[in-house]
Design a protein around this motif. Structure first.
Motif, PDB file in Angstrom:
ATOM      1  N   ARG A 143      -4.574   5.013  -6.076  1.00  0.00           N
ATOM      2  CA  ARG A 143      -3.131   5.014  -5.829  1.00  0.00           C
ATOM      3  C   ARG A 143      -2.477   3.792  -6.462  1.00  0.00           C
ATOM      4  N   LYS A 144      -3.239   2.710  -6.533  1.00  0.00           N
ATOM      5  CA  LYS A 144      -2.733   1.479  -7.122  1.00  0.00           C
ATOM      6  C   LYS A 144      -2.993   1.392  -8.619  1.00  0.00           C
ATOM      7  N   ARG A 152      -7.860   1.544   3.320  1.00  0.00           N
ATOM      8  CA  ARG A 152      -6.657   0.814   2.908  1.00  0.00           C
ATOM      9  C   ARG A 152      -6.761  -0.655   3.294  1.00  0.00           C
ATOM     10  N   MET A 174       0.705  -3.346   5.711  1.00  0.00           N
ATOM     11  CA  MET A 174       0.034  -2.129   6.166  1.00  0.00           C
ATOM     12  C   MET A 174       0.175  -1.955   7.661  1.00  0.00           C
ATOM     13  N   LYS A 231      -9.609   6.201  -2.881  1.00  0.00           N
ATOM     14  CA  LYS A 231      -8.292   6.822  -2.837  1.00  0.00           C
ATOM     15  C   LYS A 231      -7.184   5.775  -2.934  1.00  0.00           C
ATOM     16  N   GLU A 232      -7.345   4.672  -2.207  1.00  0.00           N
ATOM     17  CA  GLU A 232      -6.334   3.627  -2.212  1.00  0.00           C
ATOM     18  C   GLU A 232      -6.298   2.894  -3.552  1.00  0.00           C
ATOM     19  N   GLU A 276      -9.195   6.548   6.697  1.00  0.00           N
ATOM     20  CA  GLU A 276      -8.236   6.281   5.621  1.00  0.00           C
ATOM     21  C   GLU A 276      -7.585   4.900   5.818  1.00  0.00           C
TER      22      GLU A 276
END
Length: 309
Positions: A20-21, A198, A288, A16-17, A194
């Protein structure tokens, strides 16, 4: 190419991360099938064999190791799998980011930090210690670039098989009673999966993270009972909390191998189990911060409710 080994909750959080990038992602599992976005490549890979691992990691620049053998079969299989993975990553000159846990420290007085010695007395803790030490040795020998990110018991989307997984959130979202292991009034750090994903991506992006161990960031540590109370609050139900000790686990272990395997790890729930993530926060806090506990619980409850429809 970013290659993620394993399509479980941590692998999915990393995916997912990375998406996103805007990264190109390949995921590897034993079936070659996973319910993931269409632009993610999913391949079948035998990570227990050198040939299988070499094929699965072909073209990789960074490898996120989020796979594990069945919980009750770690001894021997985990070491074999890691040997194949590290050889393949070194051959392809890819860096390896390891998703790890806290078993290797054993019973600790006070918060767990990265400088602690490995004093595990459990079988699974000794396996984790051996794997981690081998990875650091490979890095120090210049054979493979490695970073290790460690989290505590995790919860969140897809983390159904964890200590705070489906057997916890399933009854909870229905307003039924949940059973907490050990002493529910002891502090116990939990890691939102999550955030774990990340954090592993953050480590992969910084050269100075390599060759080191990092405890990934987490929200405030509360007792297991308080965690359950906040989870019930997120679900809109009054708390209904019971306990489960060694006797109940032994009975459950007659039918569920994972329950039987949890008995040796029960010390984590019988005394304070607190992870210190100061090192990560001081270095990467500007990049983060962890998801607030109430927010993470709302997101987790929402995901579990999608699974009951």
């Amino acid at each position: 190419m970013e290659v993620i080994l394993g399509t479980g909750p941590l692998g999915r959080a990393v995916m997912k991360e990375l998406l996103r990038k805007g990264k190109k992602v390949r995921m590897v599992n034993s079936s070659g099938k996973a319910n993931v976005p269409g632009d993610v490549e999913v391949v079948q890979g035998d990570l227990m064999s050198e040939i299988g691992a070499l094929a699965a990691l072909k073209g990789a620049t960074r490898v996120f190791q989020c796979a594990a053998p069945p919980y009750h079969k770690w001894e021997g299989l985990f070491q074999q799998m890691m040997s194949c993975i590290t050889q393949a990553a070194a051959f392809h000159q890819a860096s390896l980011i390891m998703g790890d846990n806290l078993y290797m420290y054993g019973e600790v007085q006070g918060p767990m930090h990265e400088g602690l010695p490995y004093k595990a007395h459990t079988r699974k803790g000794k396996v984790r210690a051996e794997v981690a030490q081998n990875l650091l040795n490979l890095h120090n020998q210049g054979i493979l670039k490695v970073a290790i990110g460690r989290g505590s018991d995790f919860y969140g989307p897809h983390a159904a098989n964890s200590s705070f997984g489906g057997r916890f959130f399933g009854p909870l979202i229905a307003g039924k009673s949940v059973a907490l292991m050990g002493n529910p009034d002891q502090l116990h750090t939990v890691t939102y999966v999550e955030d774990f994903g990340r954090a592993l991506v953050v480590l992969s992006e910084h050269e100075d993270a390599l060759g080191q161990i990092w405890h990934v960031p987490h929200a405030e540590t509360v007792s297991a009972r308080r965690f359950a109370e906040l989870a019930f609050e997120a679900a809109g139900h009054a708390p209904r909390i019971g306990t489960m000790g060694r006797g109940m686990l032994r009975i459950g272990g007659l039918f569920i191998p994972a329950a039987r395997e949890m008995i040796e790890m029960l010390y984590e729930f019988e005394q304070p189990f607190v992870m210190d993530c100061t090192k990560f926060t001081q270095r990467f806090g500007a990049v983060m911060t962890p998801t607030p506990l109430r927010t993470a619980l709302k997101e987790t409850v929402a995901w579990y409710r999608t699974q009951t429809k």
